[in-house]
Design a protein around this motif. Structure first.
Motif, PDB file in Angstrom:
ATOM      1  N   HIS A 187      47.717  42.051  21.069  1.00 43.95           N
ATOM      2  CA  HIS A 187      47.833  42.302  22.319  1.00 43.95           C
ATOM      3  C   HIS A 187      48.732  43.787  22.735  1.00 43.95           C
ATOM      4  CE1 HIS A 187      47.497  38.014  22.430  1.00 43.95           C
ATOM      5  NE2 HIS A 187      46.638  38.354  23.512  1.00 43.95           N
ATOM      6  N   HIS A 188      48.780  44.690  21.586  1.00 48.23           N
ATOM      7  CA  HIS A 188      49.378  46.028  21.746  1.00 48.23           C
ATOM      8  C   HIS A 188      50.878  45.719  22.387  1.00 48.23           C
ATOM      9  CE1 HIS A 188      45.539  48.160  21.596  1.00 48.23           C
ATOM     10  NE2 HIS A 188      44.870  47.030  22.038  1.00 48.23           N
ATOM     11  N   SER A 189      51.585  44.848  21.605  1.00 48.25           N
ATOM     12  CA  SER A 189      52.958  44.786  22.166  1.00 48.25           C
ATOM     13  C   SER A 189      53.801  45.384  21.081  1.00 48.25           C
ATOM     14  CB  SER A 189      53.442  43.137  22.228  1.00 48.25           C
ATOM     15  OG  SER A 189      54.796  42.985  22.305  1.00 48.25           O
ATOM     16  N   HIS A 190      54.328  46.562  21.230  1.00 50.00           N
ATOM     17  CA  HIS A 190      55.178  47.113  20.175  1.00 50.00           C
ATOM     18  C   HIS A 190      56.715  46.567  20.307  1.00 50.00           C
ATOM     19  CE1 HIS A 190      52.222  50.426  19.674  1.00 50.00           C
ATOM     20  NE2 HIS A 190      52.169  50.502  20.955  1.00 50.00           N
ATOM     21  N   GLY A 191      56.861  45.801  21.272  1.00 53.27           N
ATOM     22  CA  GLY A 191      58.396  45.191  21.181  1.00 53.27           C
ATOM     23  C   GLY A 191      58.406  43.898  20.500  1.00 53.27           C
ATOM     24  N   GLY A 192      57.275  43.471  19.980  1.00 55.38           N
ATOM     25  CA  GLY A 192      57.152  42.531  19.276  1.00 55.38           C
ATOM     26  C   GLY A 192      57.082  41.165  20.135  1.00 55.38           C
ATOM     27  N   THR A 193      57.051  41.221  21.301  1.00 52.51           N
ATOM     28  CA  THR A 193      56.690  39.924  21.952  1.00 52.51           C
ATOM     29  C   THR A 193      55.246  39.621  22.288  1.00 52.51           C
ATOM     30  OG1 THR A 193      56.232  41.339  24.272  1.00 52.51           O
ATOM     31  CG2 THR A 193      58.601  40.693  23.530  1.00 52.51           C
ATOM     32  N   TRP A 194      54.907  38.225  22.203  1.00 51.23           N
ATOM     33  CA  TRP A 194      53.725  37.579  21.943  1.00 51.23           C
ATOM     34  C   TRP A 194      53.435  37.579  23.489  1.00 51.23           C
ATOM     35  CZ3 TRP A 194      53.948  33.751  17.367  1.00 51.23           C
ATOM     36  CH2 TRP A 194      54.556  34.433  16.387  1.00 51.23           C
ATOM     37  N   THR A 195      52.586  38.341  24.071  1.00 51.44           N
ATOM     38  CA  THR A 195      52.174  38.434  25.647  1.00 51.44           C
ATOM     39  C   THR A 195      50.743  38.162  25.643  1.00 51.44           C
ATOM     40  OG1 THR A 195      54.336  39.579  26.079  1.00 51.44           O
ATOM     41  CG2 THR A 195      52.422  39.410  27.735  1.00 51.44           C
ATOM     42  N   CYS A 196      50.196  37.243  26.366  1.00 55.85           N
ATOM     43  CA  CYS A 196      48.724  37.142  26.711  1.00 55.85           C
ATOM     44  C   CYS A 196      48.793  36.947  28.378  1.00 55.85           C
ATOM     45  CB  CYS A 196      48.255  36.170  26.054  1.00 55.85           C
ATOM     46  SG  CYS A 196      46.405  35.851  26.309  1.00 55.85           S
ATOM     47  N   ASP A 197      48.172  37.726  28.918  1.00 50.93           N
ATOM     48  CA  ASP A 197      47.914  37.559  30.331  1.00 50.93           C
ATOM     49  C   ASP A 197      47.506  36.326  30.814  1.00 50.93           C
ATOM     50  OD1 ASP A 197      49.170  40.079  30.590  1.00 50.93           O
ATOM     51  OD2 ASP A 197      46.964  41.081  30.557  1.00 50.93           O
ATOM     52  N   LYS A 198      46.626  35.835  30.020  1.00 47.46           N
ATOM     53  CA  LYS A 198      46.035  34.438  30.352  1.00 47.46           C
ATOM     54  C   LYS A 198      46.877  33.286  30.113  1.00 47.46           C
ATOM     55  CE  LYS A 198      41.993  36.072  31.817  1.00 47.46           C
ATOM     56  NZ  LYS A 198      40.702  36.208  31.099  1.00 47.46           N
ATOM     57  N   THR A 199      47.626  33.327  29.101  1.00 46.97           N
ATOM     58  CA  THR A 199      48.519  32.148  28.671  1.00 46.97           C
ATOM     59  C   THR A 199      49.758  32.623  28.605  1.00 46.97           C
ATOM     60  OG1 THR A 199      47.950  32.692  26.408  1.00 46.97           O
ATOM     61  CG2 THR A 199      46.539  30.936  27.528  1.00 46.97           C
ATOM     62  N   PRO A 200      50.699  33.118  29.643  1.00 47.46           N
ATOM     63  CA  PRO A 200      51.909  33.612  29.421  1.00 47.46           C
ATOM     64  C   PRO A 200      52.949  32.612  28.873  1.00 47.46           C
ATOM     65  CG  PRO A 200      51.335  33.375  31.540  1.00 47.46           C
ATOM     66  CD  PRO A 200      50.051  33.060  30.891  1.00 47.46           C
ATOM     67  N   GLY A 201      52.942  31.339  28.902  1.00 51.91           N
ATOM     68  CA  GLY A 201      53.798  30.386  28.658  1.00 51.91           C
ATOM     69  C   GLY A 201      53.716  29.927  27.103  1.00 51.91           C
ATOM     70  N   LEU A 202      52.527  30.264  26.540  1.00 52.83           N
ATOM     71  CA  LEU A 202      52.356  29.554  25.057  1.00 52.83           C
ATOM     72  C   LEU A 202      53.281  30.758  24.124  1.00 52.83           C
ATOM     73  CD1 LEU A 202      48.897  28.090  25.126  1.00 52.83           C
ATOM     74  CD2 LEU A 202      51.210  27.017  25.390  1.00 52.83           C
ATOM     75  N   ASN A 203      53.689  30.059  23.210  1.00 54.52           N
ATOM     76  CA  ASN A 203      54.330  31.034  21.826  1.00 54.52           C
ATOM     77  C   ASN A 203      54.163  30.131  20.699  1.00 54.52           C
ATOM     78  OD1 ASN A 203      55.498  32.960  20.452  1.00 54.52           O
ATOM     79  ND2 ASN A 203      57.687  32.093  20.983  1.00 54.52           N
ATOM     80  N   PRO A 204      53.070  30.600  19.951  1.00 55.38           N
ATOM     81  CA  PRO A 204      52.257  31.685  20.045  1.00 55.38           C
ATOM     82  C   PRO A 204      51.283  31.271  21.442  1.00 55.38           C
ATOM     83  CG  PRO A 204      51.377  30.635  18.109  1.00 55.38           C
ATOM     84  CD  PRO A 204      53.007  30.004  18.959  1.00 55.38           C
ATOM     85  N   PRO A 205      50.425  32.499  21.427  1.00 60.20           N
ATOM     86  CA  PRO A 205      49.568  32.419  22.722  1.00 60.20           C
ATOM     87  C   PRO A 205      48.230  31.497  22.295  1.00 60.20           C
ATOM     88  CG  PRO A 205      49.653  34.618  22.001  1.00 60.20           C
ATOM     89  CD  PRO A 205      50.686  33.912  21.091  1.00 60.20           C
ATOM     90  N   THR A 206      47.231  31.476  23.023  1.00 61.76           N
ATOM     91  CA  THR A 206      46.109  30.808  22.708  1.00 61.76           C
ATOM     92  C   THR A 206      45.613  31.443  21.490  1.00 61.76           C
ATOM     93  OG1 THR A 206      45.052  32.245  24.209  1.00 61.76           O
ATOM     94  CG2 THR A 206      45.567  30.002  24.864  1.00 61.76           C
ATOM     95  N   PRO A 207      44.833  30.429  20.710  1.00 57.00           N
ATOM     96  CA  PRO A 207      44.563  30.836  19.355  1.00 57.00           C
ATOM     97  C   PRO A 207      43.918  32.305  19.140  1.00 57.00           C
ATOM     98  CG  PRO A 207      43.854  28.538  19.923  1.00 57.00           C
ATOM     99  CD  PRO A 207      44.334  29.209  21.049  1.00 57.00           C
ATOM    100  N   LEU A 208      43.986  32.690  17.979  1.00 58.21           N
ATOM    101  CA  LEU A 208      43.326  34.040  17.636  1.00 58.21           C
ATOM    102  C   LEU A 208      42.147  33.757  16.612  1.00 58.21           C
ATOM    103  CD1 LEU A 208      46.407  36.007  16.807  1.00 58.21           C
ATOM    104  CD2 LEU A 208      45.388  35.998  19.041  1.00 58.21           C
TER     105      LEU A 208
END
Length: 666
Positions: A187-208
């Motif tokens: 997700h091109h997150s250089h700050g280390g946050t796991w951010t997905c626009d479609k599933t912002p509330g999940l950590n980790p986001p939806t499966p890879l």
């Protein structure tokens, strides 16, 4: 065999056995902090804090008694170290599920399904993978499975697919190792946050998904988010440009389960990479330094005995039973008078045991000088007080070898003790400028004990004449060949160490010419011994004694070839039989004859590092000189057959060996 046990999965912990290792593997190849590849999973032996449960079920740890090794460990790790312990061990019995062993944790925790390419950690909210380890006597079947896998198209029938470790990791120069941040990366997150626009509330986001296929330029691996379809290639992290995209270190020690402040640059590496884990060990031969044990000598050995065991002796009359107990645990004082043992116990109780108080690590010369001083005087130590650990006898030097060889000794019995003091990542310990802070810790706090092993065996010792070696070495130091090796070593240090080791003086780490000659000769003899003695070459090990004057220590030029194992299999007698004059002369002649020709000649015999080449050997290769890593004392570095041919020039002719090697100055 030492079973791994106590795999730290999810609460509650799983204490099923998942594999086994030999004790020495825990020191050299698969120790604390190393990733161990098992048939279906990868695990990492945990730190010393987690070993106590195994020792408790054993009824207590089995100590290793050797004051010289304990002192060396104290100098390396601190004076708080009080004990050397053998790893937890259990003999597997039929129809019995062992519950003892070295605790291990699953690492890496990110897994990939082999059926649908699902990429996720096995714990947490994803809960995609299930650990299966139900057959006690079949630890090879321990595995993670993805239940309900429907294949790569997602339309197949639900089934159970095996999950394998995701093989990408990040490491830093401070000994930290971490999972690769797949979610942040894709997700091109250089700050280390796991951010997905479609599933912002999940950590980790939806499966890879981790997709892999072959391309015209090599294997291609891409990570894709199932929800937002973001995708990136792992190829972006290779090369110089890829280093700038790497995340900063989180300070993770997976073997301890801790995080520390770090923020250092990280290195991209694969699971099981050669530079992921370098052990730092200290090994010594148990040798007598005098014919009799004094009260101070016995007191030094009793320092390693736990206080509660020493406290059992309340009078001199109870000393015999105390000595029998120590003998069962590996400390043989049977030949020491009871009065001497009692005086030593009194000295230790009065806190009069010798403690050198040293806080700087011992050098190789300091550690091996006592061994050298004993080995070069076999006649003086034919009878001594520690014959259960060390037995040596003088052997007549063959007539044809006397111009170069001064001493040949048969070591009928020897014991080698080894201690594990830590590990490094990215650079090997000897290449980090003696920076002890680069050693990764073995426990959350400063350890009071470290793992150690004992190896028993036999060997043959050969000492070269100093009056021959010294003038030869002086001549080599001014040769063109030596200048080429010295330049190559400087390039090697500059290229193959991290920036934190830039302060190393390369010339101080380059072994002298005598080391090259002794080391090469030892390799040649081992290869020939493997043919003559019946041992596999991987079962034979060398111990090199080669240095010029160093402080209070005189020069040395010799080697010990031995076979050692954690049991008595290394004392079968086949090796020492080769020390007889007739056998030794024939052995050396055949070894030199074989070394004079190589199937890679003339390429091998004329090999000299030139230009930008930085290899650390000359006329040596796998066909003529190299040995397995278990046998070589120097990782197959500092080898050159030309040094042996020039040192033995006159003897080669006398032995009837006609060499084809290039001259040193050619």
């Amino acid at each position: 065999m030492d079973p791994f046990e106590g795999v730290d999965l999810v609460k509650p912990k799983n204490f099923g056995r998942v594999g086994s290792l030999r004790p020495t593997a825990l020191l050299y190849t698969a120790g604390i902090g190393a990733s161990v590849d098992l048939p279906h999973i990868a695990v990492m032996p945990q730190g010393l804090d987690s070993w106590q449960r195994a020792y408790a079920q054993m009824g207590g740890a089995l100590p290793v008694f050797e004051p010289r090794l304990l002192e060396a460990v104290k100098a390396q790790l601190g004076r708080q170290v009080r004990e050397l312990r053998r790893p937890p061990r259990v003999e597997v019995q039929p129809r019995e599920v062992p519950r003892l062993g070295v605790p291990a944790t699953v690492f890496p925790r990110w897994l990939r399904c082999t059926g649908c390419d699902l990429l996720a950690p096995f714990e947490g909210q994803s809960g995609s993978f299930t650990f299966v380890n139900t057959i006690g006597m079949r630890p090879d079947q321990a595995r993670f499975v993805h239940k309900g896998c429907r294949g790569r198209r997602g339309s197949g029938k639900a089934r159970e697919s095996v999950a394998v470790p995701a093989r990408y990791l990040v490491a830093c120069l401070n000994g930290h190792l971490d999972e690769f941040p797949y979610a942040a990366f894709v997700h091109h997150s250089h700050g280390g946050t796991w951010t997905c626009d479609k599933t912002p509330g999940l950590n980790p986001p939806t499966p890879l998904r981790m997709l892999e296929w072959r391309s015209n330029i090599g294997p291609e691996v891409r990570v894709t988010c199932v929800s937002c379809q973001s995708t990136r290639s792992m190829r972006e992290l290779t090369g110089t440009a890829g280093a700038a995209r790497m995340p900063r270190c989180r300070g993770r020690h997976p073997h301890l389960g801790t995080f520390a402040k770090c923020g250092a640059e990280t290195k991209f590496m694969l699971l099981g990479a050669a530079n992921q884990w370098f052990p730092a060990t200290i090994s010594l031969l148990v040798v007598p330094e005098s014919k009799t044990l004094t009260v101070a000598d016995v007191a030094a050995r009793l320092q390693a005995v736990p206080d509660q065991v020493r406290g059992m002796v309340t009078a001199e009359a109870t000393v015999p039973m105390f000595k029998m107990l120590l003998q069962q645990q590996g400390l043989d004082l049977a030949d020491v008078p009871d009065a001497t043992v009692w005086q030593a116990l009194t000295l230790v109780a009065a806190d009069g045991g010798a403690d050198a108080g040293r806080t700087t690590p011992y050098t190789t010369v300091e550690l091996r000088s006592p061994e050298w001083n004993t080995l070069i005087r076999p006649a003086d130590f034919a009878k001594h007080a520690r014959e259960s650990d060390f037995r040596i006898r003088d052997v007549q030097v063959p007539e044809a070898l006397r111009p170069v060889v001064e001493t040949v000794a048969a070591v009928d019995r020897l014991k080698k003790v080894n201690a594990f003091v830590g590990f490094t990542r990215v650079d090997a310990f000897e290449r980090i400028g003696d920076a002890s802070e680069r050693l990764a810790p073995l426990a959350r706090k400063r350890p009071s004990w470290v793992p150690a092993t004992e190896d028993h065996g036999e060997g043959v010792f050969v000492r070269l004449r100093e009056d021959v070696v010294r003038p030869w070495e002086d001549a080599v130091l001014g040769s063109q060949l030596w200048d080429a090796h010295r330049s190559a070593h400087r390039r090697n240090i500059a290229r193959r160490t991290s920036t934190s080791a830039a302060a190393i003086d390369p010339d101080s780490r380059l072994e002298p010419p005598r080391y090259w000659a002794v080391h090469t000769l030892a390799h040649l003899v081992i290869r020939q011994m493997a043919l003559d003695a019946g041992y596999g070459s991987a079962s034979l090990t060398e111990r090199i004694y080669a240095w010029r004057e160093s402080g209070d220590h005189g020069p040395a030029a010799g080697f010990l070839i031995s076979t050692t194992s954690p049991d008595s299999d290394g004392t079968l007698g086949g090796l020492v039989e080769l020390s007889t004059p007739q056998a030794m002369q024939a052995l050396v002649r055949r070894a030199l004859l074989r070394s004079s020709r190589c199937s890679s000649d003339p390429v091998c015999s004329h090999r000299v590092p030139r230009g930008q080449e930085d290899f650390l050997h000359g006329a040596a290769c796998h066909f003529c000189t190299f040995l397995s890593e278990t046998s070589c004392d120097g990782a197959n570095r500092f080898l050159d057959r030309r040094f042996v041919s020039t040192l033995y020039a006159a003897q080669l002719v006398e032995l009837g060996v006609v060499g084809l090697l290039a001259d040193v100055d050619s």
